[in-house]
Motif scaffolding. Sequence first.
Motif, PDB file in Angstrom:
ATOM      1  N   ASP A  99       0.631  -1.311  -0.013  1.00 18.79           N
ATOM      2  CA  ASP A  99      -0.046  -0.130  -0.158  1.00 18.79           C
ATOM      3  C   ASP A  99       0.913   1.238  -0.072  1.00 18.79           C
ATOM      4  O   ASP A  99       0.268   2.337   0.264  1.00 18.79           O
ATOM      5  N   ASP A 101       3.537   4.393  -1.139  1.00 14.84           N
ATOM      6  CA  ASP A 101       3.592   5.178  -2.490  1.00 14.84           C
ATOM      7  C   ASP A 101       4.698   4.586  -3.307  1.00 14.84           C
ATOM      8  O   ASP A 101       4.412   4.632  -4.650  1.00 14.84           O
ATOM      9  N   LYS A 104       3.198   1.793  -5.303  1.00 14.93           N
ATOM     10  CA  LYS A 104       2.308   2.229  -6.703  1.00 14.93           C
ATOM     11  C   LYS A 104       3.248   2.877  -7.646  1.00 14.93           C
ATOM     12  O   LYS A 104       2.857   2.976  -9.010  1.00 14.93           O
ATOM     13  N   LYS A 105       4.124   3.404  -7.170  1.00 12.07           N
ATOM     14  CA  LYS A 105       5.325   3.858  -8.530  1.00 12.07           C
ATOM     15  C   LYS A 105       5.910   2.819  -8.926  1.00 12.07           C
ATOM     16  O   LYS A 105       6.248   3.033 -10.282  1.00 12.07           O
ATOM     17  N   THR A 107       4.581  -0.212  -9.466  1.00 13.67           N
ATOM     18  CA  THR A 107       3.677  -0.832 -10.228  1.00 13.67           C
ATOM     19  C   THR A 107       3.335   0.056 -11.569  1.00 13.67           C
ATOM     20  O   THR A 107       3.270  -0.608 -12.951  1.00 13.67           O
ATOM     21  N   ALA A 108       3.422   1.257 -11.364  1.00 11.39           N
ATOM     22  CA  ALA A 108       3.094   2.389 -12.548  1.00 11.39           C
ATOM     23  C   ALA A 108       4.415   2.220 -13.693  1.00 11.39           C
ATOM     24  O   ALA A 108       4.326   2.254 -14.848  1.00 11.39           O
TER      25      ALA A 108
END
Length: 119
Positions: A99, A101, A104-105, A107-108
């Motif tokens: 979860d 940041d 998320k970075k 994954t993107a």
Amino acid sequence: SPWRGAVEQALAKSGGPEVASGGTTNGPDAGDIDAASSMSPQDREAMINTMVAGLDDKLRQNPRDAEGWMRLVRSYVVLGKADQARGALGRAIAVFGADSDEAKKFTAFAASLGLTATE
């Protein structure tokens, strides 16, 4: 020489002379790059694979290097090693938490390379 650019790109993609802590070491100089450019394709590939393996080892020792993880994932993608790229992506996400940041970075970033966590 015609291979200089490829070697420089490989060094940059694998983390080159940077260490996982963010510091630098005495990386390859122009002479080293020229010497690498005269290697056989097999020797160049072995050199690049060794650099990528070194980055992987550094991340095992210092896993909280977000930029290092992105270099590793990109390196595996460039080398056509999607399974290893996905493995590195999973390890990176596990280090920082699913979860976070950073996750998320990651994954993107992986998606921008055409890589998903599972395929």
